[in-house]
Motif scaffolding. Structure first.
Motif, PDB file in Angstrom:
ATOM      1  N   ILE A 253      39.601  46.415  55.324  1.00  0.00           N
ATOM      2  CA  ILE A 253      40.628  46.781  56.309  1.00  0.00           C
ATOM      3  C   ILE A 253      41.926  46.040  56.027  1.00  0.00           C
ATOM      4  O   ILE A 253      43.022  46.627  56.083  1.00  0.00           O
ATOM      5  N   GLY A 254      41.818  44.762  55.711  1.00  0.00           N
ATOM      6  CA  GLY A 254      43.020  43.982  55.409  1.00  0.00           C
ATOM      7  C   GLY A 254      43.775  44.530  54.211  1.00  0.00           C
ATOM      8  O   GLY A 254      45.004  44.647  54.235  1.00  0.00           O
ATOM      9  N   ILE A 255      43.029  44.890  53.164  1.00  0.00           N
ATOM     10  CA  ILE A 255      43.650  45.370  51.923  1.00  0.00           C
ATOM     11  C   ILE A 255      44.140  46.816  52.046  1.00  0.00           C
ATOM     12  O   ILE A 255      45.275  47.131  51.675  1.00  0.00           O
ATOM     13  N   LEU A 256      43.290  47.702  52.576  1.00  0.00           N
ATOM     14  CA  LEU A 256      43.612  49.130  52.600  1.00  0.00           C
ATOM     15  C   LEU A 256      44.512  49.534  53.765  1.00  0.00           C
ATOM     16  O   LEU A 256      45.410  50.362  53.609  1.00  0.00           O
ATOM     17  N   VAL A 257      44.281  48.948  54.942  1.00  0.00           N
ATOM     18  CA  VAL A 257      45.035  49.346  56.140  1.00  0.00           C
ATOM     19  C   VAL A 257      46.321  48.533  56.293  1.00  0.00           C
ATOM     20  O   VAL A 257      47.402  49.089  56.518  1.00  0.00           O
ATOM     21  N   PHE A 258      46.187  47.211  56.165  1.00  0.00           N
ATOM     22  CA  PHE A 258      47.352  46.351  56.396  1.00  0.00           C
ATOM     23  C   PHE A 258      48.052  45.925  55.106  1.00  0.00           C
ATOM     24  O   PHE A 258      49.009  45.161  55.153  1.00  0.00           O
ATOM     25  N   LYS A 259      47.572  46.429  53.974  1.00  0.00           N
ATOM     26  CA  LYS A 259      48.213  46.195  52.673  1.00  0.00           C
ATOM     27  C   LYS A 259      48.425  44.710  52.376  1.00  0.00           C
ATOM     28  O   LYS A 259      49.464  44.302  51.848  1.00  0.00           O
ATOM     29  N   GLU A 260      47.424  43.891  52.719  1.00  0.00           N
ATOM     30  CA  GLU A 260      47.516  42.463  52.433  1.00  0.00           C
ATOM     31  C   GLU A 260      47.410  42.246  50.924  1.00  0.00           C
ATOM     32  O   GLU A 260      46.535  42.807  50.265  1.00  0.00           O
ATOM     33  N   LYS A 261      48.310  41.444  50.380  1.00  0.00           N
ATOM     34  CA  LYS A 261      48.367  41.248  48.932  1.00  0.00           C
ATOM     35  C   LYS A 261      47.479  40.067  48.523  1.00  0.00           C
ATOM     36  O   LYS A 261      47.587  38.971  49.058  1.00  0.00           O
ATOM     37  N   LEU A 262      46.624  40.327  47.533  1.00  0.00           N
ATOM     38  CA  LEU A 262      45.729  39.302  47.014  1.00  0.00           C
ATOM     39  C   LEU A 262      45.869  39.223  45.502  1.00  0.00           C
ATOM     40  O   LEU A 262      46.147  40.216  44.834  1.00  0.00           O
ATOM     41  N   THR A 263      45.677  38.024  44.963  1.00  0.00           N
ATOM     42  CA  THR A 263      45.705  37.843  43.513  1.00  0.00           C
ATOM     43  C   THR A 263      44.287  38.056  42.960  1.00  0.00           C
ATOM     44  O   THR A 263      43.320  38.193  43.722  1.00  0.00           O
ATOM     45  N   LYS A 264      44.163  38.071  41.639  1.00  0.00           N
ATOM     46  CA  LYS A 264      42.843  38.213  41.014  1.00  0.00           C
ATOM     47  C   LYS A 264      41.940  37.047  41.389  1.00  0.00           C
ATOM     48  O   LYS A 264      40.723  37.215  41.582  1.00  0.00           O
ATOM     49  N   LEU A 265      42.532  35.858  41.524  1.00  0.00           N
ATOM     50  CA  LEU A 265      41.750  34.688  41.935  1.00  0.00           C
ATOM     51  C   LEU A 265      41.248  34.841  43.367  1.00  0.00           C
ATOM     52  O   LEU A 265      40.134  34.415  43.690  1.00  0.00           O
ATOM     53  N   ASN A 266      42.072  35.449  44.234  1.00  0.00           N
ATOM     54  CA  ASN A 266      41.655  35.699  45.611  1.00  0.00           C
ATOM     55  C   ASN A 266      40.455  36.634  45.667  1.00  0.00           C
ATOM     56  O   ASN A 266      39.498  36.411  46.412  1.00  0.00           O
ATOM     57  N   TYR A 267      40.509  37.692  44.843  1.00  0.00           N
ATOM     58  CA  TYR A 267      39.386  38.636  44.782  1.00  0.00           C
ATOM     59  C   TYR A 267      38.117  37.943  44.279  1.00  0.00           C
ATOM     60  O   TYR A 267      37.015  38.201  44.763  1.00  0.00           O
ATOM     61  N   PHE A 268      38.311  37.072  43.295  1.00  0.00           N
ATOM     62  CA  PHE A 268      37.171  36.311  42.771  1.00  0.00           C
ATOM     63  C   PHE A 268      36.604  35.396  43.860  1.00  0.00           C
ATOM     64  O   PHE A 268      35.384  35.218  43.980  1.00  0.00           O
ATOM     65  N   GLY A 269      37.498  34.844  44.686  1.00  0.00           N
ATOM     66  CA  GLY A 269      37.077  34.003  45.802  1.00  0.00           C
ATOM     67  C   GLY A 269      36.243  34.776  46.809  1.00  0.00           C
ATOM     68  O   GLY A 269      35.249  34.266  47.340  1.00  0.00           O
ATOM     69  N   ILE A 270      36.645  36.028  47.078  1.00  0.00           N
ATOM     70  CA  ILE A 270      35.884  36.892  47.996  1.00  0.00           C
ATOM     71  C   ILE A 270      34.485  37.145  47.437  1.00  0.00           C
ATOM     72  O   ILE A 270      33.480  37.071  48.165  1.00  0.00           O
ATOM     73  N   ALA A 271      34.412  37.419  46.126  1.00  0.00           N
ATOM     74  CA  ALA A 271      33.113  37.660  45.481  1.00  0.00           C
ATOM     75  C   ALA A 271      32.233  36.412  45.576  1.00  0.00           C
ATOM     76  O   ALA A 271      31.026  36.505  45.854  1.00  0.00           O
ATOM     77  N   LEU A 272      32.844  35.239  45.372  1.00  0.00           N
ATOM     78  CA  LEU A 272      32.083  33.989  45.478  1.00  0.00           C
ATOM     79  C   LEU A 272      31.615  33.740  46.911  1.00  0.00           C
ATOM     80  O   LEU A 272      30.523  33.198  47.132  1.00  0.00           O
ATOM     81  N   ALA A 273      32.430  34.127  47.890  1.00  0.00           N
ATOM     82  CA  ALA A 273      32.043  33.969  49.298  1.00  0.00           C
ATOM     83  C   ALA A 273      30.786  34.780  49.600  1.00  0.00           C
ATOM     84  O   ALA A 273      29.869  34.314  50.294  1.00  0.00           O
ATOM     85  N   LEU A 274      30.741  36.000  49.067  1.00  0.00           N
ATOM     86  CA  LEU A 274      29.555  36.847  49.240  1.00  0.00           C
ATOM     87  C   LEU A 274      28.337  36.209  48.563  1.00  0.00           C
ATOM     88  O   LEU A 274      27.246  36.189  49.132  1.00  0.00           O
ATOM     89  N   CYS A 275      28.548  35.665  47.364  1.00  0.00           N
ATOM     90  CA  CYS A 275      27.452  34.998  46.639  1.00  0.00           C
ATOM     91  C   CYS A 275      26.936  33.789  47.412  1.00  0.00           C
ATOM     92  O   CYS A 275      25.723  33.541  47.467  1.00  0.00           O
ATOM     93  N   ALA A 276      27.867  33.037  48.025  1.00  0.00           N
ATOM     94  CA  ALA A 276      27.485  31.842  48.783  1.00  0.00           C
ATOM     95  C   ALA A 276      26.582  32.197  49.959  1.00  0.00           C
ATOM     96  O   ALA A 276      25.567  31.537  50.205  1.00  0.00           O
ATOM     97  N   VAL A 277      26.953  33.249  50.686  1.00  0.00           N
ATOM     98  CA  VAL A 277      26.139  33.684  51.832  1.00  0.00           C
ATOM     99  C   VAL A 277      24.754  34.125  51.373  1.00  0.00           C
ATOM    100  O   VAL A 277      23.736  33.793  51.994  1.00  0.00           O
ATOM    101  N   ILE A 278      24.701  34.856  50.248  1.00  0.00           N
ATOM    102  CA  ILE A 278      23.413  35.327  49.708  1.00  0.00           C
ATOM    103  C   ILE A 278      22.542  34.143  49.296  1.00  0.00           C
ATOM    104  O   ILE A 278      21.340  34.090  49.610  1.00  0.00           O
ATOM    105  N   LEU A 279      23.122  33.158  48.607  1.00  0.00           N
ATOM    106  CA  LEU A 279      22.371  31.983  48.159  1.00  0.00           C
ATOM    107  C   LEU A 279      21.810  31.191  49.335  1.00  0.00           C
ATOM    108  O   LEU A 279      20.655  30.755  49.309  1.00  0.00           O
ATOM    109  N   ILE A 280      22.636  31.009  50.370  1.00  0.00           N
ATOM    110  CA  ILE A 280      22.186  30.253  51.544  1.00  0.00           C
ATOM    111  C   ILE A 280      21.086  31.018  52.279  1.00  0.00           C
ATOM    112  O   ILE A 280      20.113  30.431  52.761  1.00  0.00           O
TER     113      ILE A 280
END
Length: 289
Positions: A253-280
């Motif tokens: 929603i943030g990216i598609l609706v509100f056009k929030e700008k993220l860098t490649k590192l930010n996207y990688f951070g989002i992927a790591l956040a998902l991995c962290a939740v899965i690991l825990i």
């Protein structure tokens, strides 16, 4: 699974409403105040709390701490959404689960397995990468303050709510009603002071928005509790689905609706956040076994 989906929907909607508040010049403090009026009213209607059993032996220091923290952190949540957007704020809020996990290790001496340590490490790296920008002005770098407070604040709130749950002689929902009532009272005092000092003016639009905000805020709690009840034998599923769902849906929603700008590192951070939740989540499953 429907309860988890509804809880995710309500959680992300709260962030969206806070994002829209800036556009329509809504007073956040007034909206937050009446949000708790809706929450305590719905809590009374749905959970039928027995307030007579709340005596001097109840955990009042925790109640009071939550009554102060809830509206305060809500204001920082709104500021974080306004300054940095839904994506980064939702991740900060969801990864705040690391605070109670760390408290369990350092304060309550809970045994940790290797996966949980790895999950924590990945999670903290995710936070850094999610908020990282190539170049920041002094004003932009100061915005880091808001999600950090959201991260720490929601983590402490989670720890305090877990402490309330340990008081088995009091139903959790009765304690929840008490906390919402006190939070409304604290917020109302702030509003009255601001009105008297002419720092704000009470407006119906702010009250209306607050009541709507409270509806979704309470819905998040209600459906989350119902999900845990429906999947009582598998709480890790609820934990994982809720946190992963909010991060994914909030990011989209943030990216598609509100056009929030993220860098490649930010996207990688989002992927790591998902991995962290899965690991825990996996670490918790292993601990139960």
């Amino acid at each position: 699974m429907i309860y988890i989906i509804l809880s995710i929907f309500c959680s992300v909607t709260v962030a969206v409403l806070l994002k829209l508040a800036k556009r329509y010049k809504i007073s956040i403090i007034q909206a937050v105040t009446f949000n708790y009026l809706t929450a305590l009213t719905l809590c009374f209607l749905f959970f039928k709390p027995d307030v007579k059993i709340i005596t001097g032996t109840a955990p009042w220091p925790i109640y009071i701490a939550l009554a102060i923290l809830l509206p305060t952190i809500f204001l920082f949540l709104a500021a974080s959404v306004k300054k940095l957007g839904i994506v980064k704020t939702d991740i900060a809020q969801r990864l705040s689960l690391f605070i109670p996990i760390l408290a369990a290790f350092f304060i309550f001496k809970e045994d940790f397995n290797q996966l949980k340590f790895i999950g924590l490490g990945v999670g903290f790296l995710a936070i850094i990468l999610t908020f990282l920008r190539k170049s920041e002005s002094k004003s932009e770098s100061g915005n880091w303050f808001y999600p950090i407070i959201v991260f720490v604040g929601f983590g402490i709130i989670d720890v305090l709510f877990k402490q309330i749950a340990l008081h088995k002689e009091l139903p959790y929902t009765t304690s929840l009603f008490t906390v919402f009532s006190l939070a409304f009272f604290v917020s109302l005092i702030i509003i009255i002071i601001m009105i008297v000092t002419k720092k704000t003016k009470l407006q119906l639009v702010n009250i209306g928005c607050g009541l709507i905000l409270g509806l979704f805020n309470f819905g998040n709690i209600l459906f989350y509790l119902k999900a845990h009840k429906a999947l009582a034998t598998n709480p890790s599923t609820v934990f994982a689905a809720m946190n992963l769902g909010v991060i994914v849906v909030g990011s989209l929603i943030g990216i598609l609706v509100f056009k929030e700008k993220l860098t490649k590192l930010n996207y990688f951070g989002i992927a790591l956040a998902l991995c962290a939740v899965i690991l825990i989540t996996i670490s918790q499953l292993n601990a139960v076994r």
